[in-house]
Design a protein around this motif. Structure first.
Motif, short mmCIF file in Angstrom:
data_model
loop_
_atom_site.label_atom_id
_atom_site.label_comp_id
_atom_site.label_asym_id
_atom_site.label_seq_id
_atom_site.Cartn_x
_atom_site.Cartn_y
_atom_site.Cartn_z
N ARG A 1 0.82 -1.21 0.00
CA ARG A 1 0.00 0.00 0.00
C ARG A 1 0.86 1.27 0.00
O ARG A 1 0.35 2.36 -0.23
CB ARG A 1 -0.94 0.00 1.21
N GLN A 2 2.15 1.12 0.25
CA GLN A 2 3.07 2.26 0.19
C GLN A 2 3.76 2.37 -1.18
O GLN A 2 4.55 3.29 -1.38
CB GLN A 2 4.14 2.13 1.28
N ILE A 3 3.45 1.44 -2.07
CA ILE A 3 4.09 1.42 -3.39
C ILE A 3 3.09 1.95 -4.42
O ILE A 3 1.94 1.51 -4.45
CB ILE A 3 4.53 -0.01 -3.75
N SER A 4 3.53 2.87 -5.25
CA SER A 4 2.63 3.41 -6.27
C SER A 4 2.21 2.30 -7.22
O SER A 4 2.93 1.31 -7.41
CB SER A 4 3.31 4.54 -7.05
N GLN A 5 1.04 2.48 -7.83
CA GLN A 5 0.51 1.45 -8.71
C GLN A 5 1.46 1.17 -9.87
O GLN A 5 1.72 0.02 -10.22
CB GLN A 5 -0.86 1.87 -9.25
N LYS A 6 1.99 2.22 -10.48
CA LYS A 6 2.89 2.04 -11.62
C LYS A 6 4.15 1.29 -11.21
O LYS A 6 4.63 0.40 -11.93
CB LYS A 6 3.26 3.41 -12.20
N GLU A 7 4.70 1.62 -10.04
CA GLU A 7 5.89 0.93 -9.54
C GLU A 7 5.59 -0.53 -9.26
O GLU A 7 6.35 -1.42 -9.63
CB GLU A 7 6.38 1.64 -8.27
N LEU A 8 4.43 -0.78 -8.62
CA LEU A 8 4.06 -2.15 -8.27
C LEU A 8 3.88 -3.00 -9.53
O LEU A 8 4.31 -4.16 -9.58
CB LEU A 8 2.77 -2.14 -7.44
N GLU A 9 3.26 -2.43 -10.55
CA GLU A 9 3.05 -3.17 -11.80
C GLU A 9 4.37 -3.56 -12.45
O GLU A 9 4.45 -4.59 -13.14
CB GLU A 9 2.22 -2.32 -12.77
N SER A 10 5.40 -2.75 -12.23
CA SER A 10 6.70 -3.05 -12.86
C SER A 10 7.37 -4.26 -12.23
O SER A 10 8.31 -4.82 -12.81
CB SER A 10 7.62 -1.83 -12.76
#
Length: 550
Positions: A370-379
């Motif tokens: 939940r602390q990771i941005s969506q774009k970062e998490l998708e990568s």
């Protein structure tokens, strides 16, 4: 200007009905009317620049762009709750319905409010009794308008929902037509589609009857106004308190005033259509994205930890995961097995933040997702699904979707690593061959290898394999398995498996049942316990291989 044009009619009538008739004065009034009409024409032209200019096109483009941004940030659980037809309608017809008629409707609304106000104000200088009579008659249209809107909003909302449902049913029917033909369900036996068509017909029929009733009532209001004015004017003319010119002018003016009012009441259904369309657009736009908790962070390692995670899908009561605590080590292969519906796919969905669990936490490399941005998490993730989705583009563009800046050479290297370079070169246009709708021109094994090439090109640190070889023949399975071996090197690998023989070499195996972790171990250690769930699954598969038609 339109109101002043109507008032000028009195000047013309007064000049013509004078004794003797004053033609010069009448022509003067005609000239003044011409000036008002000319100014009115210029005003209308500049007022409608949104039609012949690019204003309307820009508004619809911006609305669709904003809807596209919303779809990219919308939680996948919410996105999955929409029928395809609903989202199609929101992005296409709903946007057009919300905007395209707005200028015309707003112009008509201003006209039926402002023009009578100008006429009534001017009428006080001609005959105050007629001005008061108009002030009483004109507001009678308000209850009619409100009645029309109240019934229309409900009707158009129902019709919009029915059309969206029908669009979804049509898409489903077309996509499932090969299956429907094999089961003789292509005609009226396709019950849901047939019921949807009948429902839209019945709603449209009801709406038409409602519109006819309202149009008749609007016409009756116009006749009532003309009769009241004619009778009152005749009485006042008879007793010498009103001129014939005034009553003649007033009858012409009222008939002209009532015409746009009648037209507006007739097309208020357009307002209802706009309202229903904009409601669908707003429903999508107001969906909140998953919140990114501050402070934002990034994962430096890629082990994955679930701690007391509980999750229930929207609209369901039974928990998909119940106090699930697991640790998936980095740069190792972890297999997740269990009966259908046990929660295997839910685990992989939640680590990619399909939705947030109702309780518990999920961490990657010690960082709460939940602390990771969506774009970062998708990568962080590359996924190979059992059912591969390819876009109706060339093969090279389908692979390049994993990394938009990749060169042709990098794409080809990924294809070679995924063991699909040879069959691509045999195609008519090689890498530039269009794959057709959902990749329909390729076999299942070929689509699967292109999907793996896409994942290899992305080079994400975490790889999820959702039973990628389950539906393949032996030859295709061997090729796909070889491609997977290249994909998973030095990665954190999560495999969802039903065929236990494919995950015998996993570093660890989680056995999930009813949303809970019930067993953990390697293939060998789990088989040593003859009372384990994993042992029962293994024996069931061994017995299945011995099955034959007696």
């Amino acid at each position: 200007m339109q109101g002043l044009t109507y008032l000028s009619i009195y000047g013309v009538m007064a000049a013509l009905f004078s004794s003797p008739a004053n033609a010069r004065q009448a022509w003067g009034w005609f000239g003044l009317m011409a000036v008002f009409v000319l100014i009115n024409g210029f005003a209308r032209w500049f007022a409608h620049d949104f039609d012949y200019g690019d204003t309307t096109a820009n508004i619809t483009q911006n609305m669709r762009a904003n809807l596209g941004k919303k779809l990219r940030t919308m939680p996948l659980e919410v996105l999955g709750s929409y029928k395809t037809g609903d989202l199609n309608a929101s992005l296409s017809s709903s946007v057009d319905e919300s905007v395209m008629m707005l200028g015309m409707i707003s112009g008509m609304f201003i006209e039926i409010v402002l023009t009578p106000a100008v006429v009534i104000s001017g009428m006080f200088f001609i005959d105050w009794r007629m001005a008061l009579l108009l002030m009483i008659i004109m507001p009678l249209s308000i209850p009619l308008y409100r009645r029309k809107r109240k019934s229309g909003i409900h009707e158009k909302t129902e019709i919009a929902h029915a059309n969206s449902a029908l669009e979804s049913d049509i898409i489903e029917y077309i996509q499932g037509l090969p299956v429907l033909r094999t089961t003789n369900q292509t005609g009226k036996n396709a019950n849901r589609l047939y019921r949807g068509i009948i429902n839209v017909r019945d709603l449209q029929r009801s709406s038409i009857w409602g519109n006819i009733i309202n149009m008749v009532m609007a016409d009756m209001l116009i006749l009532f106004a003309l009769v009241v004015i004619a009778i009152s004017g005749s009485i006042w003319v008879g007793n010498g308190t009103m001129s014939i010119a005034a009553i003649a002018a007033l009858l012409v003016i009222v008939s002209r005033l009532m015409e746009p009012l009648s037209l507006f009441l007739a097309i208020t259904s357009v307002l209802d259509l706009m309202n229903a369309g904009f409601a669908r657009v707003k429903a999508v736009m107001k969906t909140p994205p998953l919140e990114v908790v501050r402070p934002q962070s990034r994962a430096q390692r890629f082990e994955i930890v679930f701690k007391n995670v509980e999750f229930t899908y929207h609209g369901q009561t039974e928990k998909a995961l119940n106090k699930c605590t697991i640790k998936i080590p980095g740069q190792a292969m972890t297999a997740i097995v269990g009966p259908s519906g046990s929660g295997k796919t839910t685990i992989t969905r939640l680590m990619m933040r399909y939705a947030d669990p109702q309780s518990g936490s999920i961490m990657i490399g010690g960082t709460d997702i939940r602390q990771i941005s969506q774009k970062e998490l998708e990568s962080y993730f590359a996924v190979v699904f059992q059912d591969v989705y390819l876009f109706d583009e060339s093969i090279i563009e389908n692979i390049r979707m994993a990394k938009s800046g990749a060169t042709d050479e990098q794409v080809i290297q990924a294809a070679k690593a995924a063991c699909c370079h040879e069959f691509i070169n045999r195609l008519p246009d090689g890498y530039h061959t269009a794959v057709g709708d959902i990749g329909g021109s390729l076999s299942g094994g070929e689509r699967q290898r292109i999907s793996i090439a896409r994942a290899i090109l992305k080079d994400a640190p975490i790889v999820i394999l959702d039973e990628p070889t389950a539906a393949l023949d032996t030859e295709s399975e061997v090729a796909v398995q070889k491609a997977i071996d290249t994909l998973v090197k030095d990665k954190t690998v999560i495999v969802i498996a039903h065929r236990l023989s494919t995950i015998a070499g996993a570093d660890q195996i989680f056995v999930i049942d009813n949303g809970e972790l019930i067993e953990t171990g390697t293939h060998t250690s789990l088989l040593e316990n003859h009372g384990s769930k994993y042992y029962a699954l293994w024996q069931a598969q061994l017995n299945g291989k011995k099955w034959n038609i007696g």
